[in-house]
Design a protein around this motif. Sequence first.
Motif, PDB file in Angstrom:
ATOM      1  N   GLY A 130       1.512 -15.636   1.587  1.00 25.14           N
ATOM      2  CA  GLY A 130       1.724 -15.938   3.003  1.00 25.14           C
ATOM      3  C   GLY A 130       3.203 -16.058   3.362  1.00 25.14           C
ATOM      4  O   GLY A 130       3.648 -15.523   4.389  1.00 25.14           O
ATOM      5  N   ALA A 131       3.978 -16.745   2.529  1.00 24.63           N
ATOM      6  CA  ALA A 131       5.393 -16.938   2.826  1.00 24.63           C
ATOM      7  C   ALA A 131       6.131 -15.599   2.801  1.00 24.63           C
ATOM      8  O   ALA A 131       6.959 -15.300   3.674  1.00 24.63           O
ATOM      9  CB  ALA A 131       6.009 -17.901   1.820  1.00 24.63           C
ATOM     10  N   ALA A 132       5.812 -14.775   1.795  1.00 23.61           N
ATOM     11  CA  ALA A 132       6.461 -13.460   1.677  1.00 23.61           C
ATOM     12  C   ALA A 132       6.130 -12.578   2.886  1.00 23.61           C
ATOM     13  O   ALA A 132       6.971 -11.799   3.350  1.00 23.61           O
ATOM     14  CB  ALA A 132       6.015 -12.778   0.388  1.00 23.61           C
ATOM     15  N   ARG A 133       4.930 -12.685   3.403  1.00 23.08           N
ATOM     16  CA  ARG A 133       4.546 -11.893   4.578  1.00 23.08           C
ATOM     17  C   ARG A 133       5.418 -12.269   5.780  1.00 23.08           C
ATOM     18  O   ARG A 133       5.951 -11.395   6.469  1.00 23.08           O
ATOM     19  CB  ARG A 133       3.066 -12.099   4.919  1.00 23.08           C
ATOM     20  N   ALA A 134       5.596 -13.580   6.011  1.00 29.71           N
ATOM     21  CA  ALA A 134       6.429 -14.017   7.143  1.00 29.71           C
ATOM     22  C   ALA A 134       7.871 -13.544   6.951  1.00 29.71           C
ATOM     23  O   ALA A 134       8.498 -13.028   7.884  1.00 29.71           O
ATOM     24  CB  ALA A 134       6.373 -15.537   7.274  1.00 29.71           C
ATOM     25  N   VAL A 135       8.388 -13.681   5.734  1.00 25.71           N
ATOM     26  CA  VAL A 135       9.769 -13.276   5.443  1.00 25.71           C
ATOM     27  C   VAL A 135       9.917 -11.749   5.583  1.00 25.71           C
ATOM     28  O   VAL A 135      10.887 -11.251   6.164  1.00 25.71           O
ATOM     29  CB  VAL A 135      10.174 -13.751   4.032  1.00 25.71           C
ATOM     30  N   SER A 159      -0.177  -3.843  -0.594  1.00 22.22           N
ATOM     31  CA  SER A 159      -0.882  -4.115   0.659  1.00 22.22           C
ATOM     32  C   SER A 159       0.099  -4.630   1.733  1.00 22.22           C
ATOM     33  O   SER A 159       0.048  -4.219   2.890  1.00 22.22           O
ATOM     34  CB  SER A 159      -2.000  -5.113   0.360  1.00 22.22           C
ATOM     35  N   LEU A 160       1.018  -5.509   1.332  1.00 24.87           N
ATOM     36  CA  LEU A 160       2.025  -5.989   2.292  1.00 24.87           C
ATOM     37  C   LEU A 160       2.942  -4.843   2.730  1.00 24.87           C
ATOM     38  O   LEU A 160       3.255  -4.704   3.924  1.00 24.87           O
ATOM     39  CB  LEU A 160       2.830  -7.148   1.672  1.00 24.87           C
ATOM     40  N   VAL A 161       3.340  -4.012   1.774  1.00 28.86           N
ATOM     41  CA  VAL A 161       4.201  -2.869   2.115  1.00 28.86           C
ATOM     42  C   VAL A 161       3.491  -1.929   3.097  1.00 28.86           C
ATOM     43  O   VAL A 161       4.105  -1.410   4.029  1.00 28.86           O
ATOM     44  CB  VAL A 161       4.636  -2.126   0.820  1.00 28.86           C
ATOM     45  N   ASP A 162       2.221  -1.765   2.910  1.00 27.65           N
ATOM     46  CA  ASP A 162       1.431  -0.948   3.828  1.00 27.65           C
ATOM     47  C   ASP A 162       1.512  -1.496   5.261  1.00 27.65           C
ATOM     48  O   ASP A 162       1.791  -0.764   6.214  1.00 27.65           O
ATOM     49  CB  ASP A 162      -0.023  -0.977   3.317  1.00 27.65           C
ATOM     50  N   SER A 163       1.299  -2.806   5.408  1.00 36.01           N
ATOM     51  CA  SER A 163       1.378  -3.422   6.752  1.00 36.01           C
ATOM     52  C   SER A 163       2.793  -3.301   7.327  1.00 36.01           C
ATOM     53  O   SER A 163       2.959  -3.020   8.510  1.00 36.01           O
ATOM     54  CB  SER A 163       1.042  -4.912   6.705  1.00 36.01           C
ATOM     55  N   LYS A 172       9.267   2.051  15.685  1.00 38.45           N
ATOM     56  CA  LYS A 172      10.433   2.925  15.473  1.00 38.45           C
ATOM     57  C   LYS A 172      11.582   2.178  14.775  1.00 38.45           C
ATOM     58  O   LYS A 172      12.745   2.292  15.142  1.00 38.45           O
ATOM     59  CB  LYS A 172      10.906   3.525  16.800  1.00 38.45           C
ATOM     60  N   ILE A 173      11.217   1.371  13.783  1.00 39.60           N
ATOM     61  CA  ILE A 173      12.233   0.678  12.987  1.00 39.60           C
ATOM     62  C   ILE A 173      12.517   1.549  11.771  1.00 39.60           C
ATOM     63  O   ILE A 173      11.603   1.938  11.050  1.00 39.60           O
ATOM     64  CB  ILE A 173      11.728  -0.711  12.518  1.00 39.60           C
ATOM     65  N   SER A 174      13.811   1.877  11.576  1.00 41.45           N
ATOM     66  CA  SER A 174      14.159   2.745  10.457  1.00 41.45           C
ATOM     67  C   SER A 174      14.539   1.883   9.246  1.00 41.45           C
ATOM     68  O   SER A 174      15.533   1.149   9.283  1.00 41.45           O
ATOM     69  CB  SER A 174      15.299   3.645  10.911  1.00 41.45           C
ATOM     70  N   VAL A 175      13.732   1.950   8.197  1.00 41.75           N
ATOM     71  CA  VAL A 175      13.947   1.107   7.017  1.00 41.75           C
ATOM     72  C   VAL A 175      13.211   1.734   5.839  1.00 41.75           C
ATOM     73  O   VAL A 175      12.165   2.362   6.016  1.00 41.75           O
ATOM     74  CB  VAL A 175      13.421  -0.334   7.298  1.00 41.75           C
ATOM     75  N   GLU A 176      13.792   1.593   4.644  1.00 45.56           N
ATOM     76  CA  GLU A 176      13.069   2.043   3.443  1.00 45.56           C
ATOM     77  C   GLU A 176      12.305   0.853   2.883  1.00 45.56           C
ATOM     78  O   GLU A 176      12.910  -0.200   2.640  1.00 45.56           O
ATOM     79  CB  GLU A 176      14.061   2.499   2.389  1.00 45.56           C
ATOM     80  N   ILE A 177      11.016   1.034   2.660  1.00 43.23           N
ATOM     81  CA  ILE A 177      10.201  -0.085   2.154  1.00 43.23           C
ATOM     82  C   ILE A 177       9.477   0.363   0.880  1.00 43.23           C
ATOM     83  O   ILE A 177       8.944   1.475   0.840  1.00 43.23           O
ATOM     84  CB  ILE A 177       9.145  -0.528   3.192  1.00 43.23           C
ATOM     85  N   ALA A 178       9.496  -0.485  -0.144  1.00 44.07           N
ATOM     86  CA  ALA A 178       8.810  -0.123  -1.389  1.00 44.07           C
ATOM     87  C   ALA A 178       8.188  -1.353  -2.047  1.00 44.07           C
ATOM     88  O   ALA A 178       8.714  -2.463  -1.924  1.00 44.07           O
ATOM     89  CB  ALA A 178       9.798   0.516  -2.364  1.00 44.07           C
TER      90      ALA A 178
END
Length: 291
Positions: A130-135, A159-163, A172-178
Amino acid sequence: MTQFISVIGYPLRHSVSPDFQQAALDYYKLDIRYEAREVKIADLLSAIYKLRQPQNLGANITVPHKEETLHLIDEVDDFARLVGAVNTIVNRDGKLAGFNTDAHGFLKALRDDARFKPENKRAIVLGAGGAARAVGFALLQESVSSLIIANRTLAKAESLVDSLTKHAANNKISVEIAAMSWQSSKLTEAVKNCQLIVNCTSLGMKGSPYEAQSPLVSDLIPKDALVYDLVYNPPETPLLKIAREAGADTIGGLPMLVYQGAASFKIWTDREAPLDIMFSAARQALINIGG
Ligand code: ATR
């Protein structure tokens, strides 16, 4: 009529919220009592139901109930729905409205106390609860350039990366997520090149079985990074100790705790939270419980 606010979680032995929230309520001489209520999962439904009684002004919700509570209340604000977790409830004439003030607390401490500007920075979040999701959502909204979610259980990080990826695309936020698993060599490389590390796991928390553990070893931590531990007891966790020794900037979880509580206080009372009073009450409570 005396009104009540409760913090609902399990276990609650180490919570300092009652101390600093009551200090803030007393500062304004409000006839409101802030109480800790240990509630097990099986009793959550009835505990939330009772919050609709007129003497109850609201509640804080903490581990392990933040996600489940979202489904038990009448209205959920957009950010809490995005994060999938509620940490604050206000009772409005028998209808319960839910909010998430964790991200606000996290970002205010990041900017005001650690003096860190997240825009265009490479960030790593350790944990996927939960904390990581908010952060994670908070950092996305502050335009970090890359965001890695590293977790012991890779599927939860994925699953969090998917969301997060869907939210970034929709807005339209440009960011690399992994997503990365805890012990992978890819994570080792990423840590060496990052500018912000946020520990959202319970490693290092006093009273937990992992009290003496750090999620990272010292020779990985870049000296120009900020290491932010959401754990607030002890004030210097094993992670923060090795980060300081490695020459990195550090911040513990206490400012975030107080700022998220201050945002909740404003929701319940419509008054500005007396931050100095809250900080000193929280610090004193930590000393009292041996923090
Ligand atoms: P919170 O609401 O504080 O985030 P949580 O949802 O229970 O609490 O999440 C706890 C986080 O700490 C998770 O990311 C968990 O990893 P798993 O998803 O693999 O369970 C992490 N965590 C807890 N104990 C851990 C340990 N001993 N080693 C590594 N990670 C741990």
